[in-house]
Design a protein around this motif. Structure first.
Motif, PDB file in Angstrom:
ATOM      1  N   ALA A  14       1.181  -1.556  -0.080  1.00 43.34           N
ATOM      2  CA  ALA A  14      -0.059  -0.200  -0.208  1.00 43.34           C
ATOM      3  C   ALA A  14       0.523   1.194   0.082  1.00 43.34           C
ATOM      4  O   ALA A  14       0.606   1.991  -0.479  1.00 43.34           O
ATOM      5  CB  ALA A  14      -1.075  -0.028   1.185  1.00 43.34           C
ATOM      6  N   GLY A 260      -4.808   0.272   2.658  1.00 42.41           N
ATOM      7  CA  GLY A 260      -4.529  -1.984   3.032  1.00 42.41           C
ATOM      8  C   GLY A 260      -4.946  -2.628   4.415  1.00 42.41           C
ATOM      9  O   GLY A 260      -5.856  -2.027   5.139  1.00 42.41           O
ATOM     10  N   ASP A 261      -3.863  -3.724   5.118  1.00 40.31           N
ATOM     11  CA  ASP A 261      -4.209  -4.011   6.218  1.00 40.31           C
ATOM     12  C   ASP A 261      -4.294  -3.106   7.136  1.00 40.31           C
ATOM     13  O   ASP A 261      -4.789  -3.545   9.215  1.00 40.31           O
ATOM     14  CB  ASP A 261      -2.828  -5.137   6.827  1.00 40.31           C
ATOM     15  N   ALA A 274      -4.224  -7.585  -0.873  1.00 41.50           N
ATOM     16  CA  ALA A 274      -3.125  -7.306  -1.264  1.00 41.50           C
ATOM     17  C   ALA A 274      -3.686  -6.285  -2.755  1.00 41.50           C
ATOM     18  O   ALA A 274      -3.191  -5.030  -2.668  1.00 41.50           O
ATOM     19  CB  ALA A 274      -2.098  -7.889  -1.400  1.00 41.50           C
ATOM     20  N   ALA A 277      -5.560  -3.768  -1.309  1.00 41.19           N
ATOM     21  CA  ALA A 277      -4.396  -2.878  -0.669  1.00 41.19           C
ATOM     22  C   ALA A 277      -3.977  -1.216  -1.838  1.00 41.19           C
ATOM     23  O   ALA A 277      -4.115  -0.132  -1.420  1.00 41.19           O
ATOM     24  CB  ALA A 277      -3.058  -3.175   0.033  1.00 41.19           C
ATOM     25  N   ASP A 280      -6.899   1.119  -2.407  1.00 38.15           N
ATOM     26  CA  ASP A 280      -7.013   2.215  -2.252  1.00 38.15           C
ATOM     27  C   ASP A 280      -6.314   2.902  -2.134  1.00 38.15           C
ATOM     28  O   ASP A 280      -6.301   4.026  -2.197  1.00 38.15           O
ATOM     29  CB  ASP A 280      -6.067   1.401  -0.245  1.00 38.15           C
TER      30      ASP A 280
END
Length: 351
Positions: A14, A260-261, A274, A277, A280
């Motif tokens: 990301a 992302g995460d 993934a 991310a 995003d």
């Protein structure tokens, strides 16, 4: 022209994607990454069409396709390898995480500053602070509070890539009692992964110990699974607890935003972490390039929160089904029934 300062905490998928998408003529970007160099070991990531469009906007889709592999088909299988349900993967591209990171890194303009080392205190006075620092994000912790802290699941993920491509008759995901095992081609190699309940961790999981435990758990699986595990070694494998984030109602507040995460870490059962991310980062970069900060962050919240939170929930539900224990016989019977109906439908459409 006065440059707007953007601090990106985290130089993973990301963070690098956002750094590559922001207008270098408008933004003074710094990427903070605790990892001193890009990883050498990592498993294959499936790039869905929307993620491929994001890669195209970054100018690296062609390179990803040339260095990756086309994911065509597989099956949900019993531990013995018998197919229960065929799965088509047309339109998906598989690329290793290290290769994807290298290509994303190559898309970052030379004007972007890099700072190596762990960030314990966030830089101050930035026009925008970006939390792209993963599931245990310090940005999320500091601005969204302790209630947003990452949560460990009961499941361990053990995975890797070994030499040699798998047979088409072995590709797919094997569902056992409270455990899964996956096999897929990865260029000239085989990408594999296993997930099951384990007391190892939650942090600092020893890879050799995890591999030995995995070999024991899957000792009665198909010859293809046992062969992969006999070849896997600590040097080409990873082992870690699966963590997730609690639901968030917004990913941006004030001049801080999550990607992302850090925003929506999910279990890997849908293979979308993934991809989302990337989406995003590219969406946020485009919005920041074209709109004032407040409007851009409001639009980012509207575009990304509901979609990714639904995917986070769906992934968790899928994980519950795939890793079922007591309900495993009913689950397998249902999957087989779906497979039979799919075959009958396909047969009628052909005739």
């Amino acid at each position: 022209m006065l440059m707007e300062r953007v601090d990106i905490i985290g130089g993973g998928i990301a963070g690098l994607a956002l750094a590559g998408r922001l207008d270098p003529g408008r933004f003074d970007v710094t990427v903070y990454e605790q990892r001193p160099e890009l990883p050498a070991v990592g498993t294959t990531l499936a790039m869905w069409p929307a993620a491929q469009r994001a890669l195209a906007e970054l100018g690296i889709l062609g390179a990803v396709r040339s260095r990756g592999s086309i994911i065509k088909a597989g099956a949900l299988r019993s531990p013995s390898g018998d197919p229960m349900l065929s799965m088509e993967g047309e339109g998906l591209v598989g690329v290793s995480r290290p290769e994807l990171l290298r290509l994303l890194d190559s898309a970052v303009p030379d004007t972007v500053s890099r700072v190596a080392g762990r960030v314990d205190r966030l830089p101050s006075d930035a026009w925008l602070t970006v939390g792209a620092d993963g599931v245990k994000s310090i940005v999320r912790r500091d601005f969204w509070g302790e209630r947003s802290a990452a949560r460990p699941t009961p499941f361990l993920a053990v995975r890797g890539v070994i030499p040699g491509t798998p047979s088409a008759e072995d590709v797919g995901e094997y569902w056992g009692r409270g455990e899964i095992f996956g096999l897929a081609p990865a260029g000239d190699g085989t990408n594999w992964y296993a997930s099951y309940r384990s007391a190892l961790g939650p942090d600092g999981v020893d890879v050799a110990e995890a591999l030995e435990l995995t070999r024991t758990r899957y000792a009665k699986y198909s010859p293809a699974v046992r062969s992969v595990l006999s070849t896997a070694a600590p040097g080409n494998s990873l082992a870690q607890r699966i963590w997730t984030t609690p639901p968030l109602r917004r990913y941006a507040q004030g001049n801080v935003v999550l990607l992302g995460d850090a925003a929506h870490a999910m279990t890997p059962n849908l293979g979308r972490g993934a991809c989302e991310a990337l989406i995003d980062a590219v969406n946020l970069g485009k919005l920041l390039n074209e709109q004032p900060l407040k409007e851009a962050l409001a639009a980012y919240n509207r575009e990304r929160v509901l979609r990714t939170q639904l995917l986070r929930l769906a992934s968790s539900l899928m994980g519950g089904v795939a890793l079922a224990q007591g309900a495993q016989p009913w689950r397998d019977a249902l999957v087989k029934q779906i497979g039979k109906r799919s075959k009958r439908t396909a047969s009628r459409s052909v005739t």
